[in-house]
Scaffold this motif. Sequence first.
Motif, PDB file in Angstrom:
ATOM      1  N   UNK A  23      -0.008 -29.764   0.703  1.00 23.01           N
ATOM      2  CA  UNK A  23      -1.059 -29.327  -0.191  1.00 23.01           C
ATOM      3  C   UNK A  23      -2.377 -30.057  -0.036  1.00 23.01           C
ATOM      4  N   UNK A  24      -2.495 -30.863   1.021  1.00 26.00           N
ATOM      5  CA  UNK A  24      -3.754 -31.577   1.261  1.00 26.00           C
ATOM      6  C   UNK A  24      -4.865 -30.600   1.652  1.00 26.00           C
ATOM      7  N   UNK A  25      -4.475 -29.524   2.319  1.00 23.82           N
ATOM      8  CA  UNK A  25      -5.414 -28.490   2.743  1.00 23.82           C
ATOM      9  C   UNK A  25      -4.796 -27.129   2.461  1.00 23.82           C
ATOM     10  N   UNK A  26      -5.651 -26.131   2.277  1.00 21.99           N
ATOM     11  CA  UNK A  26      -5.187 -24.776   1.981  1.00 21.99           C
ATOM     12  C   UNK A  26      -4.605 -24.122   3.234  1.00 21.99           C
ATOM     13  N   UNK A  27      -5.217 -24.394   4.388  1.00 21.68           N
ATOM     14  CA  UNK A  27      -4.779 -23.764   5.631  1.00 21.68           C
ATOM     15  C   UNK A  27      -5.013 -24.722   6.791  1.00 21.68           C
ATOM     16  N   UNK A  28      -4.439 -24.377   7.943  1.00 20.18           N
ATOM     17  CA  UNK A  28      -4.672 -25.183   9.142  1.00 20.18           C
ATOM     18  C   UNK A  28      -6.144 -25.138   9.536  1.00 20.18           C
ATOM     19  N   UNK A  29      -6.777 -23.985   9.363  1.00 21.03           N
ATOM     20  CA  UNK A  29      -8.194 -23.865   9.714  1.00 21.03           C
ATOM     21  C   UNK A  29      -9.047 -24.816   8.874  1.00 21.03           C
ATOM     22  N   UNK A  30      -8.760 -24.866   7.561  1.00 27.62           N
ATOM     23  CA  UNK A  30      -9.497 -25.767   6.685  1.00 27.62           C
ATOM     24  C   UNK A  30      -9.235 -27.218   7.077  1.00 27.62           C
ATOM     25  N   UNK A  31      -7.983 -27.546   7.370  1.00 25.89           N
ATOM     26  CA  UNK A  31      -7.630 -28.921   7.754  1.00 25.89           C
ATOM     27  C   UNK A  31      -8.374 -29.335   9.009  1.00 25.89           C
TER      28      UNK A  31
END
Length: 70
Positions: A23-31
Amino acid sequence: MPTVEVNIPDHIEMKIAQLVEQGEFVSQEEAIEQLLSTGIKAFKTSGPMDEDASLEDDGGMMGHDDEYVF
């Protein structure tokens, strides 16, 4: 927004997937976008490191250059 294709080692992809699952990021793209942005800001702040100096600082105990601690 430009699209860039990058090949990354499997262990980096797995760490990014873990961050998304936690849950640190919404998606891999955002991460990837945020981690790259953070890396660029850190690079601008500290600049490139002399490879010999980085080994002296950590006693040469760090792993590969492409490993990061999250």
